[in-house]
Scaffold this motif. Structure first.
Motif, PDB file in Angstrom:
ATOM      1  N   THR A 290      19.334  -2.177   2.248  1.00  0.00           N
ATOM      2  CA  THR A 290      20.440  -1.299   1.860  1.00  0.00           C
ATOM      3  C   THR A 290      21.761  -1.772   2.441  1.00  0.00           C
TER       4      THR A 290
ATOM      5  N   GLU B 143      25.060  -2.587   0.199  1.00  0.00           N
ATOM      6  CA  GLU B 143      26.297  -1.818   0.361  1.00  0.00           C
ATOM      7  C   GLU B 143      27.458  -2.728   0.737  1.00  0.00           C
TER       8      GLU B 143
ATOM      9  N   GLN C 218      18.429   1.157  -5.930  1.00  0.00           N
ATOM     10  CA  GLN C 218      17.235   0.651  -5.261  1.00  0.00           C
ATOM     11  C   GLN C 218      16.051   0.708  -6.212  1.00  0.00           C
TER      12      GLN C 218
END
Length: 249
Positions: free
Chosen positions: A40, A44, A57
């Motif tokens: 993640t 990001e 995801q």
């Protein structure tokens, strides 16, 4: 800004090749939806770098994962105009492995490299029919054209099937303004290739590449972005080799 107004779903966006594909798509004006599996933080960070990129995801290693990913992407984006199946894996195995271990590797590579891409292509085709057309780019491999190393036969076999899938889509759905192209890199300078060089030496990786170097990830990104331009419809069904003349057909 050839891709202005186009939303592109890119799988495996946090890998070395995926990141540069995303950068080139964004430079060409696309709104990029970055798929990631676990990282993640990296997803990001890439979205922030690109400005305006979306993230989604999804677990491509499970049978239900790819279709769930598509549904989640549509829920966020509304419309998707192009799909880039970049996610993939190479899992070493040996014919001397126990049968259970051999099957596990083949099933895993089949799921991630082929079935996930096929399920996403299926979902994309259905969506493209509604919005009047779309583009698919499948990242295959030189390994899918002419056999591959004995310890990575599952990888070569799945990439060969991915090429055939791409051409079947191009032939079968071209009349509906749905185009598909495969890109088949040879050695690309990534973390995976760096690990191979560390183990076997640079000469082993570069032998047989007449230009004397691996492809750069930016080269792959630029080519993907070019293929997706509206002006490049006639590339549908093509398999574009990016291997420094190490394999020619």
């Amino acid at each position: 800004m050839h891709l202005s107004g186009k939303t592109v779903l890119l799988t495996g966006a946090t890998g070395s090749i995926g990141q540069d594909i995303a950068r080139e798509l964004a430079r060409d004006g696309a709104r990029v939806m970055l798929h990631y599996g676990r990282n993640t933080t990296k997803a990001e960070a890439l979205a922030k770098e690109l400005g305006g990129a979306l993230i989604v995801q999804g677990d491509l290693s499970t049978p239900a994962g790819p279709t769930r990913l598509w549904d989640d992407a549509i829920a966020v984006a509304g419309e998707i105009h192009a799909l880039v199946n970049n996610a993939g894996q190479l899992t070493p195995s040996s014919v001397s492995d126990p049968l259970e271990a051999w099957h596990a590797v083949w099933q895993s590579d089949l799921q991630v490299n082929l079935m996930a891409a096929a399920d996403l292509c299926r979902a994309a085709i259905q969506h493209f029919r509604i919005i009047g057309g779309g583009r698919i780019v499948n990242i295959a491999s030189r390994a899918g054209q002419g056999g591959y190393r004995a310890e990575a036969m599952s990888y070569g076999a799945t990439k060969a099937a991915l090429i055939n899938l791409t051409q079947s889509i191009a032939r079968g759905f071209g009349p509906e303004n749905i185009h598909a192209t495969a890109i088949a890199p040879g050695w690309v300078k990534t973390e995976m290739s760096d690990a191979y060089v560390a183990q076997h030496g640079e000469a082993a990786a570069l032998s047989g590449i007449p230009i004397g170097r691996m492809a750069h990830t930016q080269e792959i990104g630029e080519l993907v972005s070019f293929v997706l331009r509206p002006t490049q419809a006639s590339l549908s069904g093509a398999v574009l080799d990016v291997n420094g003349a190490s394999q020619m057909r």
